[in-house]
Design an enzyme around this catalytic site. Sequence first.
Site, PDB file in Angstrom:
ATOM      1  N   TYR A   1       0.818  -1.216   0.000  1.00  0.00           N
ATOM      2  CA  TYR A   1       0.000   0.000   0.000  1.00  0.00           C
ATOM      3  C   TYR A   1       0.858   1.276   0.000  1.00  0.00           C
ATOM      4  O   TYR A   1       0.373   2.362  -0.265  1.00  0.00           O
ATOM      5  CB  TYR A   1      -0.922  -0.013   1.217  1.00  0.00           C
ATOM      6  CG  TYR A   1      -2.059   0.979   1.164  1.00  0.00           C
ATOM      7  CD1 TYR A   1      -3.268   0.649   0.566  1.00  0.00           C
ATOM      8  CD2 TYR A   1      -1.926   2.249   1.723  1.00  0.00           C
ATOM      9  CE1 TYR A   1      -4.302   1.554   0.518  1.00  0.00           C
ATOM     10  CE2 TYR A   1      -2.954   3.162   1.681  1.00  0.00           C
ATOM     11  CZ  TYR A   1      -4.147   2.810   1.076  1.00  0.00           C
ATOM     12  OH  TYR A   1      -5.176   3.717   1.035  1.00  0.00           O
TER      13      TYR A   1
ATOM     14  N   LYS B   1      -0.936 -14.015   3.377  1.00  0.00           N
ATOM     15  CA  LYS B   1      -0.850 -14.830   2.159  1.00  0.00           C
ATOM     16  C   LYS B   1       0.562 -15.434   2.161  1.00  0.00           C
ATOM     17  O   LYS B   1       1.307 -15.359   1.172  1.00  0.00           O
ATOM     18  CB  LYS B   1      -1.102 -13.935   0.926  1.00  0.00           C
ATOM     19  CG  LYS B   1      -1.293 -14.690  -0.357  1.00  0.00           C
ATOM     20  CD  LYS B   1      -2.626 -15.388  -0.471  1.00  0.00           C
ATOM     21  CE  LYS B   1      -2.708 -16.238  -1.730  1.00  0.00           C
ATOM     22  NZ  LYS B   1      -3.948 -17.032  -1.810  1.00  0.00           N
TER      23      LYS B   1
ATOM     24  N   ASP C   1      -7.554 -14.778   1.224  1.00  0.00           N
ATOM     25  CA  ASP C   1      -8.689 -15.063   0.328  1.00  0.00           C
ATOM     26  C   ASP C   1      -9.769 -15.863   1.053  1.00  0.00           C
ATOM     27  O   ASP C   1     -10.961 -15.581   0.958  1.00  0.00           O
ATOM     28  CB  ASP C   1      -8.234 -15.770  -0.960  1.00  0.00           C
ATOM     29  CG  ASP C   1      -7.132 -16.792  -0.742  1.00  0.00           C
ATOM     30  OD1 ASP C   1      -6.595 -16.859   0.372  1.00  0.00           O
ATOM     31  OD2 ASP C   1      -6.824 -17.551  -1.674  1.00  0.00           O
TER      32      ASP C   1
ATOM     33  N   ASP D   1      -6.672  -2.513   4.131  1.00  0.00           N
ATOM     34  CA  ASP D   1      -7.443  -1.537   3.360  1.00  0.00           C
ATOM     35  C   ASP D   1      -8.652  -2.235   2.739  1.00  0.00           C
ATOM     36  O   ASP D   1      -9.790  -1.757   2.831  1.00  0.00           O
ATOM     37  CB  ASP D   1      -6.539  -0.955   2.262  1.00  0.00           C
ATOM     38  CG  ASP D   1      -7.259   0.066   1.408  1.00  0.00           C
ATOM     39  OD1 ASP D   1      -7.806   1.020   1.975  1.00  0.00           O
ATOM     40  OD2 ASP D   1      -7.295  -0.097   0.170  1.00  0.00           O
TER      41      ASP D   1
END
Length: 340
Positions: A126, A173, A206, A230
């Site tokens: 980010y 992840k 996910d 975010d």
Amino acid sequence: MGKTHDVVLIPGDGIGPEVISAALRVIEAAGANIRWRGGIIGAAALEKFGTTVPEDVLNLIRETKVALKGPVTTPIGTGFPSANVTLRKALQLYASLRPVRNLPGISSCYTGVDLVVVRENTEGLYSGIEHEVVPGVVESLKIITEKASTRIAQFAFKYAIQNGRHKITAVHKANIMKLSDGLFLECARRVAKEHPEIEYEESIVDSTCMQLVMNPYRFDMLLMENLYGDILSELCSGLVGGVAVVPGANLGDEIAVFEAVHGSAPDLAGTGKANPLGVIMSSIMMLRHLGENDVADRIDAGVKTVLTERGHLTPDLGGTATTHEMADAIAEAAIVVGSR
Ligand code: NAD
């Protein structure tokens, strides 16, 4: 009369000035003793001062240690870098805290959702550290450090203990980004070991999205790096009625900047239709941070009254009130609570 607090007030862009002035009306009616110090950042500052985050505003916030901020506009795919990213890095506002709860009278797919999203706010993808390697090939850098990952994990566990939460889920992840997200997890695990009273688990990002949509009740607090935070905090806001009804804070060791989850909503700017709730609820968080719990309680009660009575709601909540009519109704309800 209680203590006077100096707070920097940043109107922001788009609907920012409208929702900030609505929140001011409510804060003042509820009896907070605040000396507002004006600061401009974002597209408005670029136009006026040639920079999105003037050094004077940073210094003012360093002095007061507290700010209430409206959303700012960041151009998509081109133009200047995000003033939010610059502000959070410059002031080391390393923790983004977003409590996500159902409110009375706001319809959503769920009732009784009560989640807290803790997002690392200073690094990760980010940050927008990118360059073109050769024409047609670009590189975006995801920087994860032991220092920032440990600091945000410590923040989350401390918050959990101080606020009666029972479980932290670190979202990652690390099956793919074994080094960067792997380091984030390693730091979270180390901190978790120091706090056995808080349950700790890990969940791949996910799968976390799917589980949040299907059964948000299985989570309590979510801890994650910047970009996942975010995205997932907006997903979480969708569980309780959307971005307009969720508050937030950007916190460092000494400085706190409070702002709603939503953006500058250019589609609504100037229409008088923006929902002021996100900023008003962020103001409640700010008042508690300042130790003004009675004032915060009055505004909280005013918000609940107006949401339950349903007579003064903005169009996104199914009503026909303007931003200021809804804020006036909350202010009046807060005054009534104060006079009891
Ligand atoms: P957005 O949150 O501004 O808008 C998303 C949708 O929600 C739009 O349909 C909008 O009309 C609606 N919405 C947002 N706030 C609302 C409110 N208070 N009342 C009623 N409806 C509301 O997100 P976006 O469109 O993705 O972004 C617009 C701009 O805001 C971009 O420039 C983005 O970079 C910026 N942004 C800033 C912040 C911040 O300053 N903290 C956060 C998110 C986005």
